[in-house]
Design a protein around this motif. Structure first.
Motif, PDB file in Angstrom:
ATOM      1  N   GLY A 153       0.803  -1.205   0.000  1.00  0.00           N
ATOM      2  CA  GLY A 153       0.000   0.000   0.000  1.00  0.00           C
ATOM      3  C   GLY A 153       0.838   1.258   0.000  1.00  0.00           C
ATOM      4  O   GLY A 153       2.066   1.202  -0.022  1.00  0.00           O
ATOM      5  N   THR A 154       0.139   2.370   0.011  1.00  0.00           N
ATOM      6  CA  THR A 154       0.781   3.674  -0.016  1.00  0.00           C
ATOM      7  C   THR A 154       0.256   4.517   1.134  1.00  0.00           C
ATOM      8  O   THR A 154      -0.960   4.633   1.309  1.00  0.00           O
ATOM      9  CB  THR A 154       0.504   4.386  -1.357  1.00  0.00           C
ATOM     10  OG1 THR A 154       0.996   3.564  -2.423  1.00  0.00           O
ATOM     11  CG2 THR A 154       1.168   5.746  -1.413  1.00  0.00           C
ATOM     12  N   LEU A 155       1.189   5.047   1.900  1.00  0.00           N
ATOM     13  CA  LEU A 155       0.830   6.017   2.931  1.00  0.00           C
ATOM     14  C   LEU A 155       0.863   7.383   2.256  1.00  0.00           C
ATOM     15  O   LEU A 155       1.914   7.836   1.806  1.00  0.00           O
ATOM     16  CB  LEU A 155       1.825   5.964   4.093  1.00  0.00           C
ATOM     17  CG  LEU A 155       1.953   4.624   4.802  1.00  0.00           C
ATOM     18  CD1 LEU A 155       3.076   4.676   5.835  1.00  0.00           C
ATOM     19  CD2 LEU A 155       0.648   4.248   5.470  1.00  0.00           C
ATOM     20  N   ARG A 156      -0.277   8.015   2.172  1.00  0.00           N
ATOM     21  CA  ARG A 156      -0.356   9.292   1.471  1.00  0.00           C
ATOM     22  C   ARG A 156       0.185  10.423   2.329  1.00  0.00           C
ATOM     23  O   ARG A 156      -0.105  10.508   3.513  1.00  0.00           O
ATOM     24  CB  ARG A 156      -1.799   9.564   1.051  1.00  0.00           C
ATOM     25  CG  ARG A 156      -2.294   8.514   0.058  1.00  0.00           C
ATOM     26  CD  ARG A 156      -3.733   8.677  -0.343  1.00  0.00           C
ATOM     27  NE  ARG A 156      -4.584   8.656   0.832  1.00  0.00           N
ATOM     28  CZ  ARG A 156      -5.679   9.399   0.962  1.00  0.00           C
ATOM     29  NH1 ARG A 156      -6.058  10.226   0.015  1.00  0.00           N
ATOM     30  NH2 ARG A 156      -6.407   9.323   2.041  1.00  0.00           N
ATOM     31  N   GLN A 157       1.002  11.263   1.708  1.00  0.00           N
ATOM     32  CA  GLN A 157       1.579  12.452   2.339  1.00  0.00           C
ATOM     33  C   GLN A 157       2.188  12.136   3.710  1.00  0.00           C
ATOM     34  O   GLN A 157       1.999  12.867   4.677  1.00  0.00           O
ATOM     35  CB  GLN A 157       0.529  13.550   2.450  1.00  0.00           C
ATOM     36  CG  GLN A 157       0.025  14.007   1.097  1.00  0.00           C
ATOM     37  CD  GLN A 157      -0.959  15.154   1.193  1.00  0.00           C
ATOM     38  OE1 GLN A 157      -1.212  15.701   2.258  1.00  0.00           O
ATOM     39  NE2 GLN A 157      -1.506  15.528   0.054  1.00  0.00           N
ATOM     40  N   ALA A 158       2.968  11.060   3.775  1.00  0.00           N
ATOM     41  CA  ALA A 158       3.520  10.592   5.045  1.00  0.00           C
ATOM     42  C   ALA A 158       4.992  10.922   5.239  1.00  0.00           C
ATOM     43  O   ALA A 158       5.533  10.681   6.310  1.00  0.00           O
ATOM     44  CB  ALA A 158       3.334   9.074   5.147  1.00  0.00           C
ATOM     45  N   PHE A 159       5.646  11.477   4.225  1.00  0.00           N
ATOM     46  CA  PHE A 159       7.083  11.697   4.279  1.00  0.00           C
ATOM     47  C   PHE A 159       7.391  13.164   3.993  1.00  0.00           C
ATOM     48  O   PHE A 159       7.420  13.596   2.844  1.00  0.00           O
ATOM     49  CB  PHE A 159       7.761  10.783   3.255  1.00  0.00           C
ATOM     50  CG  PHE A 159       9.255  10.980   3.101  1.00  0.00           C
ATOM     51  CD1 PHE A 159      10.106  10.951   4.194  1.00  0.00           C
ATOM     52  CD2 PHE A 159       9.802  11.165   1.841  1.00  0.00           C
ATOM     53  CE1 PHE A 159      11.475  11.115   4.036  1.00  0.00           C
ATOM     54  CE2 PHE A 159      11.167  11.327   1.667  1.00  0.00           C
ATOM     55  CZ  PHE A 159      12.001  11.305   2.768  1.00  0.00           C
ATOM     56  N   PRO A 160       7.599  13.983   5.061  1.00  0.00           N
ATOM     57  CA  PRO A 160       7.949  15.382   4.835  1.00  0.00           C
ATOM     58  C   PRO A 160       9.430  15.495   4.465  1.00  0.00           C
ATOM     59  O   PRO A 160      10.295  14.996   5.182  1.00  0.00           O
ATOM     60  CB  PRO A 160       7.664  16.041   6.185  1.00  0.00           C
ATOM     61  CG  PRO A 160       7.790  14.931   7.183  1.00  0.00           C
ATOM     62  CD  PRO A 160       7.453  13.660   6.468  1.00  0.00           C
ATOM     63  N   HIS A 161       9.695  16.107   3.324  1.00  0.00           N
ATOM     64  CA  HIS A 161      11.079  16.259   2.878  1.00  0.00           C
ATOM     65  C   HIS A 161      11.159  17.459   1.945  1.00  0.00           C
ATOM     66  O   HIS A 161      10.377  17.569   1.004  1.00  0.00           O
ATOM     67  CB  HIS A 161      11.555  14.986   2.178  1.00  0.00           C
ATOM     68  CG  HIS A 161      12.991  14.999   1.762  1.00  0.00           C
ATOM     69  ND1 HIS A 161      14.019  15.338   2.613  1.00  0.00           N
ATOM     70  CD2 HIS A 161      13.573  14.711   0.576  1.00  0.00           C
ATOM     71  CE1 HIS A 161      15.171  15.250   1.963  1.00  0.00           C
ATOM     72  NE2 HIS A 161      14.924  14.880   0.726  1.00  0.00           N
ATOM     73  N   ARG A 162      12.096  18.341   2.254  1.00  0.00           N
ATOM     74  CA  ARG A 162      12.339  19.530   1.447  1.00  0.00           C
ATOM     75  C   ARG A 162      11.079  20.385   1.262  1.00  0.00           C
ATOM     76  O   ARG A 162      10.801  20.880   0.188  1.00  0.00           O
ATOM     77  CB  ARG A 162      12.925  19.151   0.091  1.00  0.00           C
ATOM     78  CG  ARG A 162      14.302  18.540   0.179  1.00  0.00           C
ATOM     79  CD  ARG A 162      14.840  18.236  -1.178  1.00  0.00           C
ATOM     80  NE  ARG A 162      16.276  18.070  -1.110  1.00  0.00           N
ATOM     81  CZ  ARG A 162      17.028  17.819  -2.162  1.00  0.00           C
ATOM     82  NH1 ARG A 162      16.481  17.718  -3.360  1.00  0.00           N
ATOM     83  NH2 ARG A 162      18.321  17.668  -2.028  1.00  0.00           N
ATOM     84  N   GLY A 163      10.330  20.522   2.345  1.00  0.00           N
ATOM     85  CA  GLY A 163       9.164  21.389   2.345  1.00  0.00           C
ATOM     86  C   GLY A 163       7.937  20.824   1.656  1.00  0.00           C
ATOM     87  O   GLY A 163       6.962  21.545   1.468  1.00  0.00           O
TER      88      GLY A 163
END
Length: 184
Positions: A153-163
């Motif tokens: 599956g995909t965790l939506r918007q789960a990885f904050p990186h470079r703003g």
């Protein structure tokens, strides 16, 4: 210290705090290629921070909570693998990877990951090995597929990186699948 030959001229072995200078030189060289997906590559910008990063994993290994390995090609550090999480009590761990551009296309990550998954499942008795990546990282997705992992599956918007917030795919291999893989 152990070393596993993964290809001609290529070794997988532990990456330790005493190698901070070599690790820093590698990160500085690889940073333009890996920074889009590897947040720590932007933080490791001097030898003290490199040593601190490596020491953090040495401590995690001593506590049986994580591990860090480097890949050397013709004597030069070109990438690595880490158990970002390692939970023997739960039987689950997560494997993360990175590689310099000049070392790509040689199967170094796939073969190294096979060794570490064999160890995690076969020696340590893990029931599950996870692989997480940004879906747009096609090289990482390709390795997960080569290893025979299933996309869970995909965790939506789960990885904050470079703003920005990025989606994260979760791939996994479970013990029974690893034992019955066709290319063993």
């Amino acid at each position: 210290m152990f070393a596993v030959q993964i290809a001609e001229g290529a070794e997988l072995r532990p990456l330790e705090p005493w190698q901070a200078g070599e690790f820093l030189a590698h990160v500085e060289k690889a940073r333009p290629h890996i920074a889009a997906y590897i947040p720590w590559s932007e933080v490791v910008d001097d030898e003290e921070k490199a040593r601190h990063f490596l020491q953090r994993y040495a401590t995690r290994q001593a506590n049986d909570e994580g591990r860090l390995y480097g890949i050397w090609l013709d004597g030069e550090l070109v990438g690595g693998l880490m158990f970002r999480t390692f939970e023997p009590g739960w039987g689950s761990c997560e494997l993360g990877v990175w590689l310099s551009a000049e070392a790509e296309g040689r199967g170094l990550i796939s073969r190294s990951a096979q060794h570490l998954i064999d160890w995690a499942i076969g020696t340590r008795g893990m029931a599950r090995v996870e692989w997480r990546c940004v879906p747009t990282n096609s090289r990482s997705v390709a390795v997960a597929k080569r290893l025979g992992m299933a996309c869970e599956g995909t965790l939506r918007q789960a990885f904050p990186h470079r703003g920005e917030l990025h989606d994260v795919q979760i791939w996994a291999m479970v013990r029974e699948e690893w034992a019955h893989r066709s290319w063993a």
